[in-house]
Design an enzyme around this catalytic site. Structure first.
Site, short mmCIF file in Angstrom:
data_model
loop_
_atom_site.label_atom_id
_atom_site.label_comp_id
_atom_site.label_asym_id
_atom_site.label_seq_id
_atom_site.Cartn_x
_atom_site.Cartn_y
_atom_site.Cartn_z
CG LEU A 133 -2.08 -1.00 1.15
CD1 LEU A 133 -2.89 -0.97 2.44
CD2 LEU A 133 -2.98 -0.74 -0.04
CB CYS A 151 1.59 -0.20 7.48
SG CYS A 151 2.48 1.35 7.69
CG HIS A 152 -0.95 -3.18 5.84
ND1 HIS A 152 -0.54 -2.01 5.28
CD2 HIS A 152 -2.21 -2.96 6.30
CE1 HIS A 152 -1.53 -1.12 5.37
NE2 HIS A 152 -2.54 -1.67 5.97
N GLY A 153 2.62 -5.71 7.87
CA GLY A 153 3.39 -6.92 8.15
C GLY A 153 4.12 -7.56 6.98
#
Length: 187
Positions: A133, A151-153
């Site tokens: 992202l 943020c999202h791993g």
């Protein structure tokens, strides 16, 4: 007038065609200033390439520079990091493509294809934007000792290849070249 009869064009037909053409030309002429203003200005074009002094980067050190509004990670990897990246089989990679602007699009994501190559395998230059992202990953972190996007791993290895997490692609490598032992040109 019957359906199978033909008729001669009239002055009204001619005026319809001319009016339509004039309207089309007018529409294009009136929108051109708006389209033209979207071109990048000279200051943006000047940033098309940058030269970075890397003489102060010792083994195991990193530098982040800004190029075209994005962070670029430059890292002088240690032999241990290179060894770890070389030990990974292509079949184990989530994205097997190198994503290196300096190579053809179908190059496999070997450590050599991701590094500067030509005797400079210790250097890696990557756009520091997570391919999930668009976040900026943290360096020397994560499960593989490379980069980690908290943020999202997403976990990237020491060659910037996605190994775990939602990111679909490896970190991109911009076009770059060493113009001397201490300076790299990006772009």
């Amino acid at each position: 007038m019957a359906m199978n009869e033909t008729r001669e064009p009239t002055r009204r037909d001619f005026l319809f065609i001319v009016t339509g053409m004039a309207s089309a030309v007018g529409a294009v002429a009136s929108t051109w200033p708006f389209i033209d203003q979207m071109r990048p200005d000279a200051s943006t074009l000047a940033l098309a390439s940058i030269e970075v002094d890397i003489s102060s980067l010792g083994e195991g050190m990193s530098l982040t520079v800004k190029w075209r509004g994005r962070p670029v990670f430059i890292r002088n990897r240690t032999p241990k990091e290179i060894e770890a990246a070389n030990a990974v089989a292509i079949e184990e990679l989530k994205d097997p493509v190198a994503r290196n602007a300096n190579l053809s699009n179908d190059q496999p994501a070997t450590d050599l294809a991701r590094s500067a190559g030509d005797g400079r395998e210790n250097w890696i230059v990557m756009i520091g934007v997570c391919t999930h992202l668009g976040c900026v990953p943290l360096g020397q972190a994560g499960d593989f000792g490379g980069w980690f996007c908290p943020c999202h791993g997403s976990h990237y290895d020491t060659a910037g290849r996605i190994r775990k997490g939602p990111a679909p692609e490896n970190l991109a490598i911009p076009s770059f070249a060493f113009i001397s032992e201490a300076v790299v040109r990006i772009g």
